[in-house]
Write a protein that holds these residues in place. Structure first.
Motif, short mmCIF file in Angstrom:
data_model
loop_
_atom_site.label_atom_id
_atom_site.label_comp_id
_atom_site.label_asym_id
_atom_site.label_seq_id
_atom_site.Cartn_x
_atom_site.Cartn_y
_atom_site.Cartn_z
N GLU A 27 0.88 -1.15 -0.14
CA GLU A 27 0.00 -0.14 -0.01
C GLU A 27 0.76 1.28 -0.07
OE1 GLU A 27 -3.43 0.08 2.74
OE2 GLU A 27 -3.13 -2.20 2.86
N CYS A 28 1.93 1.31 0.79
CA CYS A 28 2.88 2.37 0.93
C CYS A 28 3.58 2.62 -0.44
CB CYS A 28 3.66 2.56 2.06
SG CYS A 28 2.76 2.75 3.92
N CYS A 51 10.67 13.27 -6.25
CA CYS A 51 9.66 12.12 -5.25
C CYS A 51 9.69 12.98 -3.72
CB CYS A 51 10.22 11.11 -5.53
SG CYS A 51 10.05 10.18 -6.84
N VAL A 52 10.75 13.59 -3.13
CA VAL A 52 10.86 14.08 -1.97
C VAL A 52 9.42 14.94 -1.71
CG1 VAL A 52 11.94 15.67 -0.49
CG2 VAL A 52 13.29 14.09 -1.67
N SER A 53 9.24 15.90 -2.58
CA SER A 53 8.01 16.69 -2.50
C SER A 53 6.75 15.86 -2.71
CB SER A 53 8.14 17.88 -3.32
OG SER A 53 9.44 18.64 -3.09
N CYS A 54 6.93 14.89 -3.34
CA CYS A 54 5.37 14.23 -3.76
C CYS A 54 4.63 14.02 -2.31
CB CYS A 54 5.65 13.12 -4.40
SG CYS A 54 4.16 11.89 -4.94
N GLU A 55 3.42 14.26 -2.66
CA GLU A 55 2.31 14.14 -1.13
C GLU A 55 2.07 12.48 -0.94
OE1 GLU A 55 -2.25 13.98 -2.68
OE2 GLU A 55 -1.02 15.88 -3.20
N ASN A 57 4.81 10.49 -1.19
CA ASN A 57 6.22 9.79 -0.67
C ASN A 57 5.74 9.10 0.64
OD1 ASN A 57 8.41 9.14 0.68
ND2 ASN A 57 9.49 10.81 -0.67
N PRO A 58 6.14 7.83 0.99
CA PRO A 58 5.60 7.33 2.19
C PRO A 58 6.49 7.70 3.41
CG PRO A 58 6.48 5.50 0.78
CD PRO A 58 6.43 6.83 -0.20
N TYR A 59 7.72 8.36 3.05
CA TYR A 59 8.50 8.69 4.19
C TYR A 59 7.84 9.66 5.01
CZ TYR A 59 12.73 6.21 3.42
OH TYR A 59 13.76 4.99 3.51
N THR A 64 10.51 13.76 8.22
CA THR A 64 10.49 15.07 7.82
C THR A 64 11.87 15.21 7.03
OG1 THR A 64 9.38 15.86 9.78
CG2 THR A 64 10.69 17.68 8.64
N TRP A 65 11.64 15.86 6.06
CA TRP A 65 12.96 16.14 5.11
C TRP A 65 13.74 17.16 5.74
CZ3 TRP A 65 15.45 13.69 1.57
CH2 TRP A 65 16.29 14.11 0.82
#
Length: 73
Positions: A27-28, A51-55, A57-59, A64-65
Motif C-alpha cells: 500500500e505504501c 519524489c521528496v516533495s510528492c504527497e 512519498n511514504p516517508y 521530515t525532510w
C-alpha cells in the motif's frame, strides 16, 4: 514470517515485501509503482526530487525532510 511496514506500521506478510530489506508494504509503494509516470524513470528515488516533495512519498508519514535526508519524527 511477518514484519511491520516501516512507514505505516501495518503487518507485512507477502513474500515479495518480506524479501525486501526495506520492509515496506504494498500500500505504501502502490502509488509510486502503479500510478506515477515519474516513478518509471530510473533516476527517481524517495530520497530525490521530484519524489521528496510528492504527497504520496511514504516517508512523509513518520519523517521530515531536512533538505538532505529524512529525519524520523
Amino acid at each position: 514470517m511477518e514484519s511491520n511496514c516501516k512507514f505505516c506500521g501495518k503487518k507485512v506478510s507477502s513474500e515479495k515485501y518480506l524479501s525486501n530489506p526495506s520492509r515496506y508494504c504494498g500500500e505504501c509503494s502502490s502509488y509510486c509503482m502503479k500510478q506515477c509516470p515519474k516513478a518509471s524513470l530510473c533516476s527517481t528515488s524517495w530520497h530525490k526530487e521530484p519524489c521528496v516533495s510528492c504527497e504520496h512519498n511514504p516517508y512523509r508519514i513518520k519523517h521530515t525532510w531536512s533538505g538532505k535526508e529524512w529525519i524520523k519524527k
